[in-house]
Design a protein around this motif. Sequence first.
Motif, PDB file in Angstrom:
ATOM      1  N   PHE A  45      -5.366  -3.071  -3.536  1.00 47.63           N
ATOM      2  CA  PHE A  45      -6.284  -3.349  -2.427  1.00 47.63           C
ATOM      3  C   PHE A  45      -5.691  -4.411  -1.511  1.00 47.63           C
ATOM      4  O   PHE A  45      -4.823  -5.190  -1.927  1.00 47.63           O
ATOM      5  N   TYR A  88     -16.145  -4.552   4.471  1.00 48.03           N
ATOM      6  CA  TYR A  88     -15.309  -4.784   3.301  1.00 48.03           C
ATOM      7  C   TYR A  88     -16.170  -5.347   2.170  1.00 48.03           C
ATOM      8  O   TYR A  88     -17.363  -5.611   2.346  1.00 48.03           O
ATOM      9  N   SER A 148       0.825  -1.214   0.000  1.00 48.17           N
ATOM     10  CA  SER A 148       0.000   0.000   0.000  1.00 48.17           C
ATOM     11  C   SER A 148       0.856   1.259   0.000  1.00 48.17           C
ATOM     12  O   SER A 148       0.374   2.341  -0.300  1.00 48.17           O
ATOM     13  N   GLN A 188      -8.645  -7.819   6.422  1.00 49.59           N
ATOM     14  CA  GLN A 188      -9.669  -6.794   6.367  1.00 49.59           C
ATOM     15  C   GLN A 188     -10.203  -6.547   7.772  1.00 49.59           C
ATOM     16  O   GLN A 188     -10.026  -7.358   8.671  1.00 49.59           O
ATOM     17  N   VAL A 229     -11.930  -8.023  -0.337  1.00 51.67           N
ATOM     18  CA  VAL A 229     -11.171  -6.861  -0.818  1.00 51.67           C
ATOM     19  C   VAL A 229     -11.454  -5.703   0.121  1.00 51.67           C
ATOM     20  O   VAL A 229     -12.607  -5.424   0.455  1.00 51.67           O
ATOM     21  N   ASP A 230     -10.418  -5.016   0.571  1.00 57.27           N
ATOM     22  CA  ASP A 230     -10.600  -3.865   1.456  1.00 57.27           C
ATOM     23  C   ASP A 230      -9.577  -2.792   1.097  1.00 57.27           C
ATOM     24  O   ASP A 230      -8.614  -3.044   0.363  1.00 57.27           O
ATOM     25  N   ASP A 231      -9.820  -1.583   1.593  1.00 54.47           N
ATOM     26  CA  ASP A 231      -8.905  -0.451   1.385  1.00 54.47           C
ATOM     27  C   ASP A 231      -8.495  -0.317  -0.085  1.00 54.47           C
ATOM     28  O   ASP A 231      -7.310  -0.219  -0.416  1.00 54.47           O
ATOM     29  N   PHE A 232      -9.503  -0.294  -0.955  1.00 58.11           N
ATOM     30  CA  PHE A 232      -9.245  -0.151  -2.385  1.00 58.11           C
ATOM     31  C   PHE A 232      -8.678   1.244  -2.652  1.00 58.11           C
ATOM     32  O   PHE A 232      -9.300   2.256  -2.332  1.00 58.11           O
TER      33      PHE A 232
END
Length: 206
Positions: A108, A81, A28, A77, A171-174
């Motif tokens: 992500f 999410y 990230s 996650q 999938v999280d924090d796209f």
Amino acid sequence: MRKTYMFVISSALLLGATNVSAAFITSSGDAALSGGSVIDFEDQTLGTYTSLTIGDVTFTASDNHLRIDNTYQGYNQSGIYLDNGTYGNNGFGTLNIDFSGSTSAFGFTWGMAESFASWNLSAYDSSSSLIESYILPSTGSSSAGEFFGISAAGIASASLSWQGSYDWIAVDDFTWASASVPEPSTLLLLGAGLAGLFAARRRQPA
């Protein structure tokens, strides 16, 4: 004069080739995502959807449904999410991701992916031509923060699709970064260079 023409054209083509290079993102903190926007899904209503637009990004399940979920915590996650269902309520096998504008990078956190299914992450340009594709690694029950994505010039859409047995993934924090406009762009550079050469040639005595 002929050599000068060839130099300008070759330089423009080389710049164009540099602009389309792609790379696999594994963090990230990747520089390609610097200053990007983040969707953490925390303000989304729990439930199943066929398509969901959040800001400049639209997520569409091409088969079955996508799910805004909070069933499990951990597994890369937290809180709310996006996933593809539960073991008793299977969701998408392919998730399409469309950006409202040109994008230079996206990624992500990737959770719950098991080794019995192969998930492919692909990026496409505005003509739906494939830019790059990668097979994502399995993460299982890991909570180590595995994060994956693609950086490339001119990304217009992406897809996440599996082959093999059904696999419940999250999938999280796209995160995505809008593409900056090249200054000058390859075409403008080529056009300006050729225009200058034509002007210089016309000024030469007959």
